[in-house]
Design a protein around this motif. Structure first.
Motif, PDB file in Angstrom:
ATOM      1  N   MET A 134      16.761  65.033 121.549  1.00 30.57           N
ATOM      2  CA  MET A 134      16.453  66.116 120.758  1.00 30.57           C
ATOM      3  C   MET A 134      17.753  66.889 120.754  1.00 30.57           C
ATOM      4  N   ALA A 136      17.794  70.827 120.239  1.00 28.33           N
ATOM      5  CA  ALA A 136      17.028  72.138 119.194  1.00 28.33           C
ATOM      6  C   ALA A 136      17.681  73.378 119.632  1.00 28.33           C
ATOM      7  N   GLY A 193      12.143  77.403 121.491  1.00 21.36           N
ATOM      8  CA  GLY A 193      12.622  76.917 121.524  1.00 21.36           C
ATOM      9  C   GLY A 193      12.557  75.353 121.024  1.00 21.36           C
ATOM     10  N   TYR A 194      10.741  74.918 120.983  1.00 18.37           N
ATOM     11  CA  TYR A 194      10.437  73.578 120.206  1.00 18.37           C
ATOM     12  C   TYR A 194      10.917  73.490 118.975  1.00 18.37           C
ATOM     13  N   ILE A 195      11.110  72.303 118.656  1.00 26.45           N
ATOM     14  CA  ILE A 195      11.469  71.701 116.950  1.00 26.45           C
ATOM     15  C   ILE A 195       9.707  71.589 116.133  1.00 26.45           C
ATOM     16  N   GLY A 200       6.486  67.485 120.026  1.00 26.54           N
ATOM     17  CA  GLY A 200       6.701  67.941 121.234  1.00 26.54           C
ATOM     18  C   GLY A 200       7.840  67.802 122.060  1.00 26.54           C
ATOM     19  N   ASP A 201       7.490  67.436 123.487  1.00 26.31           N
ATOM     20  CA  ASP A 201       8.076  67.412 124.609  1.00 26.31           C
ATOM     21  C   ASP A 201       8.494  66.176 124.451  1.00 26.31           C
ATOM     22  N   ALA A 202       9.643  65.423 123.892  1.00 23.27           N
ATOM     23  CA  ALA A 202       9.879  63.976 124.421  1.00 23.27           C
ATOM     24  C   ALA A 202      10.134  63.468 125.007  1.00 23.27           C
ATOM     25  N   GLY A 203      10.834  64.355 126.536  1.00 22.33           N
ATOM     26  CA  GLY A 203      10.779  63.534 127.689  1.00 22.33           C
ATOM     27  C   GLY A 203       9.057  63.464 128.236  1.00 22.33           C
TER      28      GLY A 203
END
Ligand code: URA
Length: 210
Positions: A134, A136, A193-195, A200-203
């Protein structure tokens, strides 16, 4: 690569990306798709790797055959989500050397702070591919590239799954010499700060931490 940003619009990449974005996709499915897309993106990012020739014997005759030139490339994972892209590239280029950059964001200054750095030797003679799914704000990516340059790297590419316009602009300003390859340039960052529309949260999605 002459372009600063390359969006790989191959139908297989776009199809797999849609499956990854879908919130119903399982952790195992997300990881597998990330590995598969990474291979397709890696194919693109390594397109201009220099070749030399070597003499081999086919069962028929001797020939001068193309082979990659120079030192093995260095693949650098930006922790922790970058690790989800390592296997895909390593399946394609098993002899790549691997490094890791760990950064966290200082809650007061909001600046990225290094907590881990380990890179292969001889970075200055290698093609270096930094991976992070990501892109971002671009702050940690730009800081990771700073560290790689301080360690001698001078031929760096950045491989990500999704990019936000803000992150691309930040990278272009800080590192105009680092081409970016991605599967999609998304619309924007949200206030956290999310795309968007993102995934969502890739991790969390690849490691099942949420
Ligand atoms: N990191 C993520 O994992 N997702 C985003 O949308 C932005 C940064």
């Amino acid at each position: 690569m002459s372009e600063h940003l390359t969006v790989v619009d191959h139908p297989l990449v776009q199809h797999k990306l849609t499956l990854m974005r879908d919130k119903g996709t399982s952790t195992a499915g997300f990881r597998r798709l990330l590995r598969e897309i990474t291979q397709l993106l890696a194919y693109e990012i390594t397109r201009e790797m220099p070749l030399t020739t070597t003499t081999i014997d086919t069962p028929m005759e001797e020939m001068e055959a193309p082979i990659l030139a120079g030192k093995k490339l260095a693949l650098v994972s930006i922790l922790r989500a970058g690790n989800g892209m390592l296997d895909g590239v390593l399946e394609l280029i098993p002899s790549a050397r691997v490094g890791f950059v760990g950064l966290y964001r200082d809650e007061e200054t909001l600046q990225p702070v290094q907590y881990y750095f380990k890179a292969p030797e001889g970075l200055k003679d290698r093609l270096v591919i930094a991976v992070d799914p990501m892109l971002a704000t671009g702050n940690s990516s730009a800081a990771a590239i700073d560290l790689l340059k301080e360690a001698g790297a001078n031929n760096i590419r950045f491989l990500c799954l999704l990019a936000a316009p803000e992150g691309v602009a930040r990278m272009k300003e800080a590192h105009p010499d680092v081409p970016i390859v991605t599967a999609s340039l998304d619309r924007e960052l949200n206030e956290k700060g999310y795309i968007m529309p993102g995934l969502g949260d890739a991790g969390d999605r690849m490691f099942g931490t949420k």
